[in-house]
Enzyme design. Structure first.
Site, mmCIF file in Angstrom:
data_model
loop_
_atom_site.group_PDB
_atom_site.id
_atom_site.type_symbol
_atom_site.label_atom_id
_atom_site.label_comp_id
_atom_site.label_asym_id
_atom_site.label_seq_id
_atom_site.Cartn_x
_atom_site.Cartn_y
_atom_site.Cartn_z
ATOM 1 N N SER A 13 73.602 22.564 38.848
ATOM 2 C CA SER A 13 72.566 22.370 39.063
ATOM 3 C C SER A 13 71.930 23.844 39.356
ATOM 4 O O SER A 13 70.316 23.987 39.195
ATOM 5 C CB SER A 13 72.210 22.407 40.243
ATOM 6 O OG SER A 13 73.375 22.444 41.665
ATOM 7 N N ASN A 14 72.708 25.070 39.600
ATOM 8 C CA ASN A 14 72.264 26.414 40.789
ATOM 9 C C ASN A 14 71.734 27.126 38.414
ATOM 10 O O ASN A 14 70.644 27.526 38.219
ATOM 11 C CB ASN A 14 73.081 27.527 40.333
ATOM 12 C CG ASN A 14 73.294 26.820 42.800
ATOM 13 O OD1 ASN A 14 72.157 27.253 43.214
ATOM 14 N ND2 ASN A 14 73.598 26.603 43.032
ATOM 15 N N ASN A 107 76.940 36.442 43.839
ATOM 16 C CA ASN A 107 78.168 34.931 44.097
ATOM 17 C C ASN A 107 76.842 33.956 44.981
ATOM 18 O O ASN A 107 76.806 34.358 45.800
ATOM 19 C CB ASN A 107 78.900 35.227 44.393
ATOM 20 C CG ASN A 107 80.346 33.904 44.871
ATOM 21 O OD1 ASN A 107 79.596 32.840 44.108
ATOM 22 N ND2 ASN A 107 80.191 33.325 45.951
ATOM 23 N N HIS A 109 77.405 31.227 48.119
ATOM 24 C CA HIS A 109 77.875 30.253 48.545
ATOM 25 C C HIS A 109 77.495 29.017 49.993
ATOM 26 O O HIS A 109 76.634 29.948 50.301
ATOM 27 C CB HIS A 109 78.924 31.701 49.400
ATOM 28 C CG HIS A 109 80.850 31.322 50.032
ATOM 29 N ND1 HIS A 109 81.905 30.791 49.491
ATOM 30 C CD2 HIS A 109 80.787 30.279 51.373
ATOM 31 C CE1 HIS A 109 82.292 29.787 50.239
ATOM 32 N NE2 HIS A 109 81.811 29.508 51.816
HETATM 33 C C1 GAR Z 1 77.203 25.295 45.480
HETATM 34 O O1 GAR Z 1 76.846 24.689 45.743
HETATM 35 C C2 GAR Z 1 77.600 26.357 45.448
HETATM 36 O O2 GAR Z 1 77.060 27.462 46.472
HETATM 37 C C3 GAR Z 1 78.959 26.834 45.334
HETATM 38 O O3 GAR Z 1 79.405 25.569 44.220
HETATM 39 C C4 GAR Z 1 78.371 24.736 43.927
HETATM 40 C C5 GAR Z 1 78.129 24.501 42.564
HETATM 41 O O4 GAR Z 1 77.112 23.789 42.626
HETATM 42 N N1 GAR Z 1 80.381 27.485 44.982
HETATM 43 C C6 GAR Z 1 80.805 27.508 46.181
HETATM 44 O O5 GAR Z 1 81.244 26.700 47.251
HETATM 45 C C7 GAR Z 1 81.834 28.842 46.234
HETATM 46 N N2 GAR Z 1 82.718 29.610 46.517
HETATM 47 P P1 GAR Z 1 76.206 23.143 40.539
HETATM 48 O O6 GAR Z 1 76.925 23.099 40.377
HETATM 49 O O7 GAR Z 1 75.551 22.313 40.800
HETATM 50 O O8 GAR Z 1 75.354 24.824 41.233
#
Ligand code: GAR
Length: 200
Positions: A13-14, A107, A109
């Site tokens: 989603s990011n 990153n 988090h």
């Molecule tokens: C996000 O919430 C990010 O902050 C987290 O994984 C998710 C990925 O979502 N990252 C961590 O936990 C890193 N330790 P996405 O695949 O939908 O972007």
């Protein structure tokens, strides 16, 4: 304009928020590469739809972390990537990538660092009982979620919240904040002064 690579392991989603901001002309960067360690991850199809080249690999096909990171590093160099954007990339990164991209790797988090580093940050926050958690964007250094902090946003934890309901609010905040931070970097507004990040 700034050439970026996005690393992701899951839903993406990011990645999507960044790709959409580029597509809408709100973010002046080019996404040169998606790096993904999970062939079945939804982010791979998102990259395909966005017309972004993907390097998808299985860590088990390599003798070591360093071995696949060497291959990633070569791809980043081939594509002349200026900034590495970790967006849910759920693997430890070694000095093979951290050193060449020091100050050029960020990153996101899902907690208010330094609280709740590592995996399942949202679950950790709920279990601890904090009333406020949040989102942190930081530069990557050799430690676990430990580099200089660029930006943070708070997210309240409300009565009756579950991991899913908190995650939904966190993701909404992330999808706004991450493209914003990348735009600040692309515009040359972000500098590192030791532990501190200055934004003008
Ligand atoms: C996000 O919430 C990010 O902050 C987290 O994984 C998710 C990925 O979502 N990252 C961590 O936990 C890193 N330790 P996405 O695949 O939908 O972007």
């Amino acid at each position: 304009s700034l050439r970026i690579a996005v690393f992701a392991s899951g839903n993406g989603s990011n990645f999507q928020a960044i790709a959409d901001a580029v597509q809408a002309g709100k973010l002046d960067v080019s996404i040169e590469l998606l790096v993904c360690d999970k062939p079945q991850a939804p982010v791979v199809a998102r990259a395909e739809r966005a017309g972004v080249e993907a390097f998808v690999f299985k860590p088990k096909d390599y003798a070591s972390r360093e071995a696949y990171e060497q291959e990633i590093l070569q791809k980043l160099r081939d594509k002349q990537v200026d900034l590495v954007v970790l967006a849910g990339y759920m693997r430890i990164i070694t000095s093979v990538l951290v050193e060449p991209y020091e100050g050029k790797m960020i990153n996101i988090h899902p907690s208010m660092l330094p609280s709740f580093p590592g995996v399942n940050a949202i679950g950790q926050a709920l279990q601890y009982g904090v009333k406020v958690t949040g989102v942190t964007v930081h530069f990557v250094d050799g430690g676990l979620d430990s580099g200089p902090i660029i930006a943070q946003r708070a997210v309240d934890i409300l009565p009756g919240d579950t991991e899913e309901s908190v995650a939904a609010r966190i993701h909404a905040v992330e999808q706004e904040l991450y493209p914003q931070v990348i735009e600040w970097i692309a515009a040359g507004k972000v500098s590192i002064e030791g532990r501190h990040v200055v934004i003008d």
